[in-house]
Design a protein around this motif. Structure first.
Motif, short mmCIF file in Angstrom:
data_model
loop_
_atom_site.label_atom_id
_atom_site.label_comp_id
_atom_site.label_asym_id
_atom_site.label_seq_id
_atom_site.Cartn_x
_atom_site.Cartn_y
_atom_site.Cartn_z
N ARG A 34 0.89 -1.33 0.18
CA ARG A 34 -0.12 0.02 0.04
C ARG A 34 0.90 1.37 -0.10
NH1 ARG A 34 -3.89 -1.73 4.51
NH2 ARG A 34 -5.03 -3.42 3.49
N ALA A 35 2.08 1.13 0.81
CA ALA A 35 2.76 2.45 0.82
C ALA A 35 3.60 2.66 -0.52
CB ALA A 35 3.70 2.11 1.99
N PHE A 36 4.10 1.71 -0.96
CA PHE A 36 4.87 2.08 -2.19
C PHE A 36 4.14 1.35 -3.69
CE2 PHE A 36 8.16 1.51 0.90
CZ PHE A 36 8.89 2.40 0.55
N GLY A 37 2.95 1.02 -3.41
CA GLY A 37 2.25 0.83 -4.84
C GLY A 37 1.73 1.86 -5.45
N THR A 38 1.37 2.86 -4.76
CA THR A 38 0.79 4.05 -5.50
C THR A 38 2.32 4.68 -6.42
OG1 THR A 38 -0.99 4.44 -4.32
CG2 THR A 38 -0.13 6.04 -5.45
N PRO A 39 3.36 5.07 -5.78
CA PRO A 39 4.38 5.53 -6.33
C PRO A 39 5.04 4.56 -7.45
CG PRO A 39 4.63 5.72 -3.94
CD PRO A 39 3.55 4.89 -4.13
N PHE A 40 5.15 3.31 -7.13
CA PHE A 40 5.50 2.36 -8.04
C PHE A 40 4.57 2.49 -9.54
CE2 PHE A 40 5.42 -1.86 -10.14
CZ PHE A 40 6.77 -1.91 -10.40
N ALA A 41 3.29 2.36 -9.19
CA ALA A 41 2.25 2.38 -10.30
C ALA A 41 2.31 3.72 -11.03
CB ALA A 41 0.96 2.59 -9.58
N ALA A 42 2.80 4.93 -10.44
CA ALA A 42 2.97 6.11 -10.97
C ALA A 42 4.30 6.10 -11.80
CB ALA A 42 3.05 7.29 -9.79
N CYS A 43 5.40 5.37 -11.34
CA CYS A 43 6.57 5.52 -11.97
C CYS A 43 6.54 4.50 -13.18
CB CYS A 43 7.72 4.79 -11.17
SG CYS A 43 8.32 6.12 -9.80
N VAL A 44 5.76 3.49 -13.15
CA VAL A 44 5.43 2.48 -14.39
C VAL A 44 4.66 3.62 -15.25
CG1 VAL A 44 4.22 0.58 -15.16
CG2 VAL A 44 5.88 0.47 -13.20
N GLY A 45 3.80 4.05 -14.82
CA GLY A 45 2.82 5.05 -15.71
C GLY A 45 4.17 6.18 -16.42
N ALA A 46 4.66 6.78 -15.65
CA ALA A 46 5.45 7.65 -16.30
C ALA A 46 6.55 7.02 -17.20
CB ALA A 46 6.29 8.32 -15.13
N PHE A 47 7.12 5.99 -16.91
CA PHE A 47 8.03 5.05 -17.75
C PHE A 47 7.14 4.86 -19.26
CE2 PHE A 47 9.34 1.32 -19.72
CZ PHE A 47 10.63 1.66 -20.19
N VAL A 48 6.01 4.40 -18.98
CA VAL A 48 5.16 3.96 -20.25
C VAL A 48 4.85 5.34 -20.88
CG1 VAL A 48 2.92 3.00 -21.04
CG2 VAL A 48 4.31 1.82 -19.33
N ALA A 49 4.62 6.36 -20.32
CA ALA A 49 4.06 7.49 -20.98
C ALA A 49 5.25 8.11 -21.85
CB ALA A 49 3.76 8.68 -20.01
N HIS A 50 6.71 7.93 -21.05
CA HIS A 50 7.63 8.66 -21.50
C HIS A 50 8.19 7.70 -22.87
CE1 HIS A 50 11.69 10.08 -22.19
NE2 HIS A 50 12.39 8.64 -22.08
N ARG A 51 8.02 6.18 -22.73
CA ARG A 51 8.32 5.43 -23.77
C ARG A 51 7.37 5.58 -25.06
NH1 ARG A 51 11.93 3.69 -26.78
NH2 ARG A 51 11.60 1.64 -27.57
N PHE A 52 6.22 5.94 -24.93
CA PHE A 52 5.30 6.11 -25.98
C PHE A 52 5.46 7.42 -26.51
CE2 PHE A 52 0.96 7.83 -27.16
CZ PHE A 52 0.67 6.67 -28.10
N GLY A 53 5.81 8.42 -25.79
CA GLY A 53 6.27 9.86 -26.25
C GLY A 53 7.39 9.78 -27.50
N THR A 54 8.44 9.02 -26.96
CA THR A 54 9.69 8.62 -27.58
C THR A 54 9.37 7.87 -28.92
OG1 THR A 54 11.03 8.66 -25.64
CG2 THR A 54 11.95 7.80 -27.62
N ILE A 55 8.36 6.83 -29.08
CA ILE A 55 8.10 6.21 -30.14
C ILE A 55 7.42 7.14 -30.97
CG2 ILE A 55 6.54 4.61 -30.90
CD1 ILE A 55 7.40 2.74 -28.48
N GLN A 56 6.40 8.14 -30.62
CA GLN A 56 5.82 9.05 -31.37
C GLN A 56 6.48 9.91 -31.74
OE1 GLN A 56 2.61 8.94 -32.16
NE2 GLN A 56 1.87 7.37 -31.18
N ALA A 57 7.50 10.59 -31.25
CA ALA A 57 8.59 11.30 -31.76
C ALA A 57 9.36 10.92 -32.92
CB ALA A 57 9.46 11.99 -30.78
#
Length: 180
Positions: free
Chosen positions: A10-33
């Protein structure tokens, strides 16, 4: 023990999910660029190909007109006379010159060169082998003068066409390899 793991999750799940989401968003943005860059390169290549095709089409049209003009000089130089067919071929050959070269070149071909052709043909047609000697000499001189005038335009024709017919040399476009 399960409660500790659950509390940790519970303590680290939300930050971990946020990090995974940020990584996926960054990777998707790089692919789009990358895709956008490839599309821009493709569009640039298509534009270059279109420009080159237009240049080649214009070159082919200009070359046809040049050949029509030069054929008059060729006939006059080789045969020593011009026929009505030569005149017709000239006029048909330069028909599109205004649209391919512009007004100035069209006027040069329609006025200066065409008038020299007409003057020569008139002198050619006036000459008669059956005329008396003095008249025949005068007509021959007139014909020779008109022929010289027309043939002196050959260099000017080449010079004026050269402006439109030469391609700029770009060494990055192609490489010529010599063997032997």
């Amino acid at each position: 023990m399960y409660e500790l793991i659950l509390e940790f999750a519970r303590a680290f799940g939300t930050p971990f999910a946020a990090c995974v989401g940020a990584f996926v968003a960054h990777r998707f943005g790089t692919i789009q660029a990358d895709i956008a860059r490839q599309q821009a390169q493709t569009a640039s290549g298509v534009a270059l190909t279109s420009r080159n095709k237009l240049r080649m089409d214009m070159y082919a049209e200009r070359l046809a007109i040049y050949k029509a003009v030069r054929s008059v000089f060729g006939e006059l130089g080789v045969m020593g006379r011009l026929t009505p067919e030569d005149e017709r071929n000239y006029l048909v050959g330069i028909e599109s010159s205004r649209w391919v070269f512009g007004k100035e070149m069209h006027e040069f071909l329609e006025v200066k060169v065409w008038r020299a052709i007409i003057d020569y043909v008139a002198a050619q047609n006036e000459y008669n082998d059956n005329s008396n000697t003095d008249l025949r000499a005068q007509l021959a001189t007139a014909k020779a003068e008109r022929r010289k005038e027309l043939l002196t335009l050959r260099d000017e024709v080449d010079h004026r066409f050269a402006e439109f017919m030469e391609f700029e040399h770009d060494p990055t476009t192609y490489v010529v390899q010599r063997t032997g």
